[in-house]
Design an enzyme around this catalytic site. Structure first.
Site, PDB file in Angstrom:
ATOM      1  N   LYS A  52       0.848  -1.203   0.000  1.00 54.97           N
ATOM      2  CA  LYS A  52       0.000   0.000   0.000  1.00 54.97           C
ATOM      3  C   LYS A  52       0.880   1.249   0.000  1.00 54.97           C
ATOM      4  O   LYS A  52       0.605   2.211  -0.722  1.00 54.97           O
ATOM      5  CB  LYS A  52      -0.950  -0.023   1.211  1.00 54.97           C
ATOM      6  CG  LYS A  52      -2.041  -1.077   1.063  1.00 54.97           C
ATOM      7  CD  LYS A  52      -2.874  -1.310   2.312  1.00 54.97           C
ATOM      8  CE  LYS A  52      -3.801  -2.503   2.100  1.00 54.97           C
ATOM      9  NZ  LYS A  52      -4.659  -2.809   3.236  1.00 54.97           N
ATOM     10  N   GLN A  96      -4.627  -1.404   9.368  1.00 51.73           N
ATOM     11  CA  GLN A  96      -4.511  -2.747   8.786  1.00 51.73           C
ATOM     12  C   GLN A  96      -5.097  -3.787   9.740  1.00 51.73           C
ATOM     13  O   GLN A  96      -4.803  -3.786  10.937  1.00 51.73           O
ATOM     14  CB  GLN A  96      -3.028  -3.050   8.475  1.00 51.73           C
ATOM     15  CG  GLN A  96      -2.794  -4.350   7.721  1.00 51.73           C
ATOM     16  CD  GLN A  96      -3.405  -4.356   6.317  1.00 51.73           C
ATOM     17  OE1 GLN A  96      -3.554  -3.331   5.673  1.00 51.73           O
ATOM     18  NE2 GLN A  96      -3.753  -5.529   5.836  1.00 51.73           N
ATOM     19  N   ASP A 119     -11.026   2.710   3.672  1.00 50.22           N
ATOM     20  CA  ASP A 119     -11.257   1.262   3.559  1.00 50.22           C
ATOM     21  C   ASP A 119     -12.751   0.947   3.385  1.00 50.22           C
ATOM     22  O   ASP A 119     -13.112  -0.160   2.999  1.00 50.22           O
ATOM     23  CB  ASP A 119     -10.775   0.553   4.831  1.00 50.22           C
ATOM     24  CG  ASP A 119      -9.515  -0.258   4.604  1.00 50.22           C
ATOM     25  OD1 ASP A 119      -9.294  -0.712   3.468  1.00 50.22           O
ATOM     26  OD2 ASP A 119      -8.759  -0.431   5.578  1.00 50.22           O
TER      27      ASP A 119
HETATM   28  N1  GUN Z   1      -6.618  -6.911   5.975  1.00 52.27           N
HETATM   29  C1  GUN Z   1      -6.889  -7.695   4.914  1.00 52.27           C
HETATM   30  N2  GUN Z   1      -7.453  -6.965   3.927  1.00 52.27           N
HETATM   31  C2  GUN Z   1      -7.541  -5.703   4.388  1.00 52.27           C
HETATM   32  C3  GUN Z   1      -8.038  -4.492   3.826  1.00 52.27           C
HETATM   33  O1  GUN Z   1      -8.520  -4.412   2.699  1.00 52.27           O
HETATM   34  N3  GUN Z   1      -7.940  -3.395   4.626  1.00 52.27           N
HETATM   35  C4  GUN Z   1      -7.427  -3.439   5.874  1.00 52.27           C
HETATM   36  N4  GUN Z   1      -7.400  -2.316   6.586  1.00 52.27           N
HETATM   37  N5  GUN Z   1      -6.968  -4.547   6.418  1.00 52.27           N
HETATM   38  C5  GUN Z   1      -7.030  -5.672   5.667  1.00 52.27           C
END
Ligand code: GUN
Length: 285
Positions: A52, A96, A119
């Site tokens: 990311k 996350q 998100d």
């Molecule tokens: N953990 C697994 N997929 C995601 C996601 O799309 N966003 C976040 N914040 N955590 C995750």
């Protein structure tokens, strides 16, 4: 043989478009900034967060990284989120998941200002999606809509079957498809005659979390198949999806591979959400 929907290529196109728009904002003196919070050192989460941050760098988005120890308390995390909610230089906040067990994930998600919820996990964001109001959409389903549109898959009036009803993929996927005027069926572990239901789909979106579960027997001739799963094949370094690709590609019209299908689109959507957060917060949208 099915046409491959190339998620890597389409995600690069989307990121390149965002990169140009971010540069145009910068010329007006507006930066786009994402705060990324990682608690603990789960290896998979560390890789995701790294990807990311790389995508932010690629598109000119500033990423502010908060890598906190496993022992971080819920109060400490909530205080950080509160500070970031108030920080006008921060447009998006990403925590996350999963979080360590002693932290209430739901409480943390609810503490993010919905206007910075890139998100799309906050109940307010989910509510906005379900009534068609502006807001952020969970990145994987948003990315799938981009994939379908950019591969010229007709959604208006199409029979779309979504297999899986998670809050992050299945449910928001169904809402987004409704917005595109598809006729949507959501299947899950209690669905009767799953094979027959899937076989009626013009577009089949599979997000069940079971390796190679869906094969050619579930797919109508010429259907578009979107595979959200990602699994390591036992004892190898190879990856596979929820769809048995080798069998499915013989009947599908179009299909996403694993890797290189849905995966890259999730990050591209996050980047797009960050850009849109900056637009909204600067009164440009
Ligand atoms: N953990 C697994 N997929 C995601 C996601 O799309 N966003 C976040 N914040 N955590 C995750």
């Amino acid at each position: 043989m099915a046409e491959i929907i190339d998620g890597k290529k389409i995600s690069t196109e989307l990121k390149d478009e965002v990169k140009e728009k971010v540069a145009a904002l910068k010329e007006k003196g507006i930066d786009v900034t994402l705060a990324v919070i990682l608690v603990g050192n789960d290896p998979a989460s560390t890789v995701y967060v790294g990807n990311k941050k790389k995508a932010c760098e690629y598109t000119g988005i500033i990423s502010k990284s908060f890598e906190l120890p496993e022992e971080t308390t819920e109060e400490e995390l909530l205080k950080l989120i509160d500070d970031l909610n108030k920080d006008e230089t921060v447009n998006g906040i990403l925590v996350q998941l999963p979080l360590p067990k002693h932290i209430d994930e739901d409480k943390v998600i609810r503490s993010i200002n919905p206007d910075k919820d890139v998100d799309g996990f906050h109940p307010e964001s989910v509510g906005r999606l379900s009534i068609g109001a502006p807001g952020f959409v969970s990145c994987t389903p948003a990315g799938i809509i981009h994939l379908l549109k950019r591969s010229n898959t007709e959604l208006d009036g199409a029979n779309v079957v979504v297999v899986g009803r998670s809050n992050i993929v299945g449910k928001p996927m169904a809402m987004l498809l409704l917005r595109e005027n598809a006729t949507v069926t959501v299947c899950h572990s209690h669905t009767k005659d799953l094979k027959e239901v899937c076989k009626k789909a013009d577009v089949l979106v599979v997000a069940i979390g079971q390796p190679r579960f869906i094969d050619a027997d579930y797919i109508k001739d010429g259907a578009t198949v979107i595979d959200v799963g990602i699994h390591r094949i036992d004892g190898t370094k190879k990856l596979c999806g929820d769809v048995d690709y080798e069998s499915a590609e013989k009947v599908a019209g179009k299909i996403t591979p694993v890797p290189g299908g849905v995966g890259p689109m999730t990050i591209a959507s996050l980047i797009n959400n960050c850009y849109e957060a900056a637009l909204m917060q600067n009164g440009l949208m």
